[in-house]
Design a protein around this motif. Structure first.
Motif, PDB file in Angstrom:
ATOM      1  N   LEU A   1       1.072  -1.129  -0.171  1.00 45.49           N
ATOM      2  CA  LEU A   1      -0.019  -0.127  -0.086  1.00 45.49           C
ATOM      3  C   LEU A   1       0.878   1.234  -0.191  1.00 45.49           C
ATOM      4  CD1 LEU A   1      -2.882   1.450   0.390  1.00 45.49           C
ATOM      5  CD2 LEU A   1      -2.540   1.113   2.930  1.00 45.49           C
TER       6      LEU A   1
ATOM      7  N   GLN B   1       0.987   5.772  -0.968  1.00 46.40           N
ATOM      8  CA  GLN B   1      -0.001   6.952  -1.259  1.00 46.40           C
ATOM      9  C   GLN B   1       0.341   7.257  -2.788  1.00 46.40           C
ATOM     10  OE1 GLN B   1       0.847   9.822   1.764  1.00 46.40           O
ATOM     11  NE2 GLN B   1      -0.894   9.289   3.013  1.00 46.40           N
ATOM     12  N   ALA B   2      -0.448   8.083  -3.289  1.00 45.60           N
ATOM     13  CA  ALA B   2      -0.463   8.580  -4.461  1.00 45.60           C
ATOM     14  C   ALA B   2       0.744   9.327  -4.664  1.00 45.60           C
ATOM     15  CB  ALA B   2      -1.659   9.368  -5.039  1.00 45.60           C
TER      16      ALA B   2
ATOM     17  N   LYS C   1      -0.108   6.283  -9.276  1.00 49.48           N
ATOM     18  CA  LYS C   1      -1.404   6.943  -9.372  1.00 49.48           C
ATOM     19  C   LYS C   1      -2.575   5.754  -8.744  1.00 49.48           C
ATOM     20  CE  LYS C   1      -0.381   9.382 -13.548  1.00 49.48           C
ATOM     21  NZ  LYS C   1      -0.510   9.564 -14.934  1.00 49.48           N
ATOM     22  N   PRO C   2      -3.722   6.482  -8.214  1.00 53.05           N
ATOM     23  CA  PRO C   2      -4.690   5.450  -7.774  1.00 53.05           C
ATOM     24  C   PRO C   2      -5.018   4.382  -9.031  1.00 53.05           C
ATOM     25  CG  PRO C   2      -5.252   7.465  -6.972  1.00 53.05           C
ATOM     26  CD  PRO C   2      -4.054   7.716  -7.923  1.00 53.05           C
TER      27      PRO C   2
ATOM     28  N   THR D   1      -3.573   0.812  -9.016  1.00 55.33           N
ATOM     29  CA  THR D   1      -3.986  -0.349  -8.256  1.00 55.33           C
ATOM     30  C   THR D   1      -4.355  -1.410  -8.969  1.00 55.33           C
ATOM     31  OG1 THR D   1      -4.702   1.283  -6.370  1.00 55.33           O
ATOM     32  CG2 THR D   1      -5.627  -0.824  -6.354  1.00 55.33           C
TER      33      THR D   1
ATOM     34  N   THR E   1      -1.641  -1.282  -3.990  1.00 60.41           N
ATOM     35  CA  THR E   1      -2.740  -0.470  -3.863  1.00 60.41           C
ATOM     36  C   THR E   1      -2.427   0.974  -3.759  1.00 60.41           C
ATOM     37  OG1 THR E   1      -3.817  -2.410  -2.729  1.00 60.41           O
ATOM     38  CG2 THR E   1      -4.638   0.099  -2.469  1.00 60.41           C
ATOM     39  N   VAL E   2      -2.839   1.880  -4.416  1.00 58.46           N
ATOM     40  CA  VAL E   2      -2.275   3.213  -4.252  1.00 58.46           C
ATOM     41  C   VAL E   2      -3.563   4.027  -3.820  1.00 58.46           C
ATOM     42  CG1 VAL E   2      -1.481   5.213  -5.562  1.00 58.46           C
ATOM     43  CG2 VAL E   2      -0.828   2.851  -6.315  1.00 58.46           C
ATOM     44  N   SER E   3      -3.300   4.654  -2.692  1.00 62.21           N
ATOM     45  CA  SER E   3      -4.321   5.357  -1.934  1.00 62.21           C
ATOM     46  C   SER E   3      -4.540   6.925  -2.500  1.00 62.21           C
ATOM     47  CB  SER E   3      -4.223   5.347  -0.684  1.00 62.21           C
ATOM     48  OG  SER E   3      -3.172   5.964   0.084  1.00 62.21           O
ATOM     49  N   SER E   4      -5.677   7.402  -2.658  1.00 60.72           N
ATOM     50  CA  SER E   4      -5.580   8.967  -3.034  1.00 60.72           C
ATOM     51  C   SER E   4      -5.338   9.822  -1.756  1.00 60.72           C
ATOM     52  CB  SER E   4      -6.731   9.220  -4.002  1.00 60.72           C
ATOM     53  OG  SER E   4      -7.928   8.749  -2.991  1.00 60.72           O
TER      54      SER E   4
END
Length: 120
Positions: free
Chosen positions: A11, A13-14, A86-87, A90, A117-120
């Protein structure tokens, strides 16, 4: 039989980075092309990047300039450096390799996949 094992997903972050690794093992005489593919929920598996034994690379348009594929032929490994994530990146990322076994038969193998998994 040739096995592929991926590692390095997770996981992030963007805007962050991840590096995926894939190790090939088994009765390998030579590996020709290696590559990374990904599959997001509800979508088909698609190309991310490939690299030939000689180092020629090919990228999906969506990752050009952000992702870099590389390989270590001596170790039978392929890597995917992913920057500026980028999200929409994912997905489950799969390693792929094709080549020739020690018994002179062709192989075409997939790894089990690693989640990114990329979170926004």
């Amino acid at each position: 039989q040739v096995q592929l094992v991926e590692s390095g997903g997770g996981l992030v972050q963007a805007g962050g980075s991840l590096r995926l690794s894939c190790a090939a093992s088994g009765s390998i005489f030579t590996i020709n092309d290696m590559g990374w593919y990904r599959q997001a929920p509800g979508k088909q598996r698609g190309l991310v990047a490939t690299i030939s034994s000689g180092g020629s690379t090919n990228y999906a348009d969506s990752v050009k300039g952000r992702f870099t594929i590389s390989r270590d032929n001596a170790k039978n490994m392929v890597y995917l450096q992913m920057n500026s994530l980028k999200p929409e990146d994912t997905a489950v990322y799969y390693c792929h390799a094709e080549g020739v076994t020690n018994w002179a038969s062709n192989f075409n193998s997939w790894g089990q996949g690693t989640q990114v998994t990329v979170s926004s």
